[in-house]
Motif scaffolding. Sequence first.
Motif, PDB file in Angstrom:
ATOM      1  N   ILE A  17      35.715  46.197  32.280  1.00 31.81           N
ATOM      2  CA  ILE A  17      37.264  46.484  32.315  1.00 31.81           C
ATOM      3  C   ILE A  17      37.634  45.818  33.647  1.00 31.81           C
ATOM      4  CG2 ILE A  17      38.921  48.287  33.116  1.00 31.81           C
ATOM      5  CD1 ILE A  17      37.071  50.224  31.489  1.00 31.81           C
ATOM      6  N   LEU A  21      40.490  43.124  33.592  1.00 34.29           N
ATOM      7  CA  LEU A  21      41.928  43.348  34.388  1.00 34.29           C
ATOM      8  C   LEU A  21      42.121  42.246  35.293  1.00 34.29           C
ATOM      9  CD1 LEU A  21      42.082  47.274  34.628  1.00 34.29           C
ATOM     10  CD2 LEU A  21      43.710  45.576  33.057  1.00 34.29           C
ATOM     11  N   ALA A  24      43.697  39.498  33.325  1.00 37.43           N
ATOM     12  CA  ALA A  24      44.927  39.467  33.105  1.00 37.43           C
ATOM     13  C   ALA A  24      45.972  39.475  34.341  1.00 37.43           C
ATOM     14  CB  ALA A  24      44.795  40.873  32.461  1.00 37.43           C
ATOM     15  N   LEU A  25      45.210  39.866  35.451  1.00 41.70           N
ATOM     16  CA  LEU A  25      46.019  39.993  36.771  1.00 41.70           C
ATOM     17  C   LEU A  25      46.355  38.445  37.043  1.00 41.70           C
ATOM     18  CD1 LEU A  25      47.409  41.545  38.981  1.00 41.70           C
ATOM     19  CD2 LEU A  25      45.225  41.623  40.063  1.00 41.70           C
ATOM     20  N   SER A  28      48.667  36.852  34.913  1.00 41.97           N
ATOM     21  CA  SER A  28      50.310  37.387  35.034  1.00 41.97           C
ATOM     22  C   SER A  28      50.797  37.017  36.423  1.00 41.97           C
ATOM     23  CB  SER A  28      50.444  38.855  34.805  1.00 41.97           C
ATOM     24  OG  SER A  28      50.125  39.560  35.952  1.00 41.97           O
ATOM     25  N   HIS A 276      55.983  54.549  42.442  1.00 40.38           N
ATOM     26  CA  HIS A 276      55.449  54.519  41.003  1.00 40.38           C
ATOM     27  C   HIS A 276      54.565  55.738  40.569  1.00 40.38           C
ATOM     28  CE1 HIS A 276      51.289  54.033  41.679  1.00 40.38           C
ATOM     29  NE2 HIS A 276      51.604  53.848  42.952  1.00 40.38           N
TER      30      HIS A 276
ATOM     31  N   LEU B 104      46.057  46.860  27.751  1.00 36.56           N
ATOM     32  CA  LEU B 104      45.788  46.714  29.351  1.00 36.56           C
ATOM     33  C   LEU B 104      46.030  48.367  29.642  1.00 36.56           C
ATOM     34  CD1 LEU B 104      48.229  43.682  30.328  1.00 36.56           C
ATOM     35  CD2 LEU B 104      45.575  44.056  30.662  1.00 36.56           C
ATOM     36  N   LEU B 107      42.574  49.980  29.449  1.00 30.81           N
ATOM     37  CA  LEU B 107      41.809  49.655  30.438  1.00 30.81           C
ATOM     38  C   LEU B 107      42.304  50.182  31.820  1.00 30.81           C
ATOM     39  CD1 LEU B 107      41.564  45.848  29.501  1.00 30.81           C
ATOM     40  CD2 LEU B 107      39.832  47.489  29.394  1.00 30.81           C
ATOM     41  N   VAL B 108      43.266  50.281  32.184  1.00 28.49           N
ATOM     42  CA  VAL B 108      43.874  50.980  33.300  1.00 28.49           C
ATOM     43  C   VAL B 108      43.504  52.239  33.133  1.00 28.49           C
ATOM     44  CG1 VAL B 108      45.698  51.191  34.786  1.00 28.49           C
ATOM     45  CG2 VAL B 108      45.431  49.077  33.777  1.00 28.49           C
ATOM     46  N   LYS B 119      47.984  48.624  38.029  1.00 27.45           N
ATOM     47  CA  LYS B 119      49.390  49.295  37.365  1.00 27.45           C
ATOM     48  C   LYS B 119      50.378  48.694  37.916  1.00 27.45           C
ATOM     49  CE  LYS B 119      51.735  53.572  37.283  1.00 27.45           C
ATOM     50  NZ  LYS B 119      51.528  54.922  37.331  1.00 27.45           N
ATOM     51  N   LEU B 122      50.409  44.531  37.620  1.00 27.60           N
ATOM     52  CA  LEU B 122      50.840  44.116  36.208  1.00 27.60           C
ATOM     53  C   LEU B 122      52.043  44.520  35.868  1.00 27.60           C
ATOM     54  CD1 LEU B 122      47.397  45.027  34.594  1.00 27.60           C
ATOM     55  CD2 LEU B 122      48.339  42.807  34.908  1.00 27.60           C
TER      56      LEU B 122
END
Lengths: 291, 315, 424
Positions: A17, A21, A24-25, A28, A276, B104, B107-108, B119, B122
Amino acid sequence: MKKAGIKASEIAGQAMIWMLLLAALFVSSIPFIFMITNSFEEFSYVLPNPPRIFPTRLDFSAYEYIISRSDFPTAVKNSVINTFGTVGFAVFISMLSAYGFARIKFKGREVLFRIYLLTLMVPGFLNIIPQFVVLKSLAIPGFPDGLVGTRPGLMLIYIATGVCGHTFFLRNFFRNLPDALSESALIDGGGHGVIFFRIMLPLSTPAIGTMSIFAIQGMWEEYFTAKVIVGAQESMLTIPLLLQRLNGQHATRWEWVFACSLMALLPIVILFVVFHKKLVVGGLTSGSVKE
Amino acid sequence: MNASLSDSFRKTIKKDFHQWLVAAPFVLPGLVLVAVFVIYPMIFTIRIALSEYQIVRGTITFLGLDNFVKIFSDSNGRFWYALRNNLLYGVVTTPLIVIMGMVLAYLVNNIRRGSTFFKVALYLPVITSWVIVSLVFTYMFNNSDRGLFNYLLVNVLHISKDYIPWLLREWPGNFAIWLMGVWKNVGWAMIIYLAALQGISPSLYEAASLDGAGIYAKFRHIVLPSLRPTTFFVLVNMVIGSFNVFIQVMLLTGGGPNGRTSVLQYMLYDEAFNKFEFGVASAIGMLSAIFIVALTVILNKTLKLDTVEDGGAGA
Amino acid sequence: MKLKNQMKGLYLTKAILIPMCALILVAALTGCGAKGGSGQPAAALDASAEITFWHTYGDAENDVFTNEVLPLWSTAYPNIKVNPVRQDSGQFHQMVVTSFGTGQSPDVARIDIVNTAPYAKQGGLLALSDLEGFSTSQYLDGPLSTNFYQGKYYGLPLDTNCKAAVINTFVLKDELGIDNTDFTMEEFIIAAGKRGQYSLNVSGVGDWDMYPYFWLFGGVLTDENFTTATGYLNGEQSVAAIEKLQELHDKKVFTIRDIDGSIDAWDGINSDYAMFFEGPWFFGAYEEKESAGIIAKTIPTYNGKSASVVGGENIVVFTTSTQQAAAYEFAKFMTSEEVQLAMLKSGQLPILKSLVNHSDITSDPVWSVYMQQLSTGASARIPSPNHSEIGQVWSDTMNNIFVDGKDVKTALSEAAAQIDSLLK
């Protein structure tokens, strides 16, 4: 023995994971890294070769330049006032509307609500000219020449165009609150005003907060309406207008554009980082699909 | 008979009036603003779509459907290219956004530590303004070796021999627009899915764990079915969104070459503010509204059946 | 789970079509009253007045305008206050268009020459040649002509520019073996042809970029009166001109950045390119051009003739102005020798015949070249209210030829037919 096996697979899963991630990070973040890197450079109107992905130096002169511009404080001041003023009014008016639509039965309610819904689907681009004409004809006390070029004029349009969407979102939230609460208040002789202020308002803080944050983000970056309504007033300059000014006619100093962009982005990022956890996005989902 | 009828009629009116009186303090402030600044301009736009509008003189001459005929019969087919691009944008980006957002989020949701960090990080693209994002993408897709993508493709990875003029060609230009759309929206889909995932009862997972289900099995048999309604929501939003593509087209390609990367909103803008064709622009606005409404209705019809009938069955 | 329940009975389906129809009906029934007429009588000059002036001057121009020109004005006309509004150039045209719709146009504005005819056609501009004291004799013909529309002048020329050649003398000498700067285009082509690498760059296929090349190689857009393109744009000379460009493109002499993905000229001129054509602002943005061997020259001749495209701005008065007399006075003031010389300091080239040989210009290595180019070979684009559409036809056609490989004659004939209908 078995337990240890589960643990090992658990660790492997977590590692997987993390890897995914992080990948992906990275992807992005490329545009952000790129912006940050290039805001430290000095371009003198041409792009560097090869392109810089990671910073080669730490130089804040572009930031200093932006901050030292005489129009920078004006832009910040206006953006802050416009954004928070607009969102405050828009959210309050929308809450009233949403309560009306959710909790009070009146004839024509459904049709009216569908019209609100419809306006959300129609591109609002051409509305600017009739909107402008209306503003011009609004010669209220204190503004004998109409509201064009004034802050109240700009905010009025912002608020009005926000009402439909906000109402839509909040109505569903109000509908999902238990009826029992308000019924008891009605029986006790309290009117809708009492229910609204004493019961609904406190209960819906998370929804209101969530929506406000989304609205703030939208207002903060608004360019087109501001350009048309107050574009002729130097004293009404906003940050998006300033950013556009930096994007030159014949050539662009990219480090200025990026430095200004990043500074414009910062308050919104902070807002999200701080709030958030409080965002109730679930309400957003049910908002659009719920009858 | 007569009396009682008019009596009941009067009663209804009285009741209606009373209801309105009660609702007015709540609904009226918003309604006035919406009527003046949203609905009136929309009616004005519809009227212009059926007329020739001389903007300086303010004269409006009724034309009927001429503007629409003009749009459909344009020899370069600009409208059709724009419409095609709107649809393609939806078809290409929506599945990517849905899948990547879902993965995603999963995964998160399953990470032990750092979920907050991922979180927020992204989600950053979502809160970045379109104008800023477009400026960065323009720079990254620069046509020469100064652009990041060209540099990577040609000088680093040696995939391509020549520099690609990204923003000046039909398909590379569209690709850039799609890529930006995906990049900007994945975070949004992720947040929505995350909220939905957190709503799934932990007992389901526990039961599955006891059965010895791994991450993938859990995803396949528990998560996926529970996410159907959310997926529908994301889908509807993305489809509507694909008809509102504008800023990235204006700033990245300007619709070029020859309108092959244009979209309806950009065409509308170009007709109105560059060519003074407000009638044509309004007609395009109306058409795109009709498309959005029609698509939403169709999506509702088809997908609703799906979700209601076998949504819970776990497929 | 909760979500799923909420899915039932989706709202949107049946509901939306009804209000939509209702709206259309309302639209058909209500007339949202047309706006009243425009154009108030001009106020007398001696009364005090206040006028708004829109411009898109950059930082340097704005400094001169604010610190030198405005004080001159307030000394000469203490009764008339000018409120300058600096707009950003990117959206300026859209701002003017919007202001037409809302009736909030300024009194006077500095606009791109190509927009003069379109605004005039919309009825947004005052015909200055109808006013007393209008004269044209002091202005250079090229810039003046861009104000002409259907028998009247709708503005005064304010500043002018054109493209001239930007040359890297080092590349020219080392790579092409040309060690003088008075070469002809023929010489350049031969020398560059041997190099096997692009030496000449143009940014895109738009009119502003391509016309100089098209004209240089003998192309013709329309007849002299700009009434028809067929027979000119698709004539033998024009076809030959485009084919010449194709040939140069194939031989790797000439590159179109937007098509080849080649390096931008502003960048590539430092090392790769020997020459490109650009406006005077290229030199404004750079300080030490000359030490890098980069200089301005008039565009080299081909068949003995140079060619370029005229740019610049006009100053116009809007029909909605309530202070037309004052606005017109300000427009004239902006074209006076004193103001023109002041603005020249920031690189705004003057439009007065009397200043062509002024020492401020002749002594400057850049401005003198541009003024010379303007007087020896520089043409205006087709003055038409359909400028934007004509430009689109042109760039579509160039894309068809250079990207899709469409037959030149066929492509130009189709373009000519389209332009014909736009010129009517």
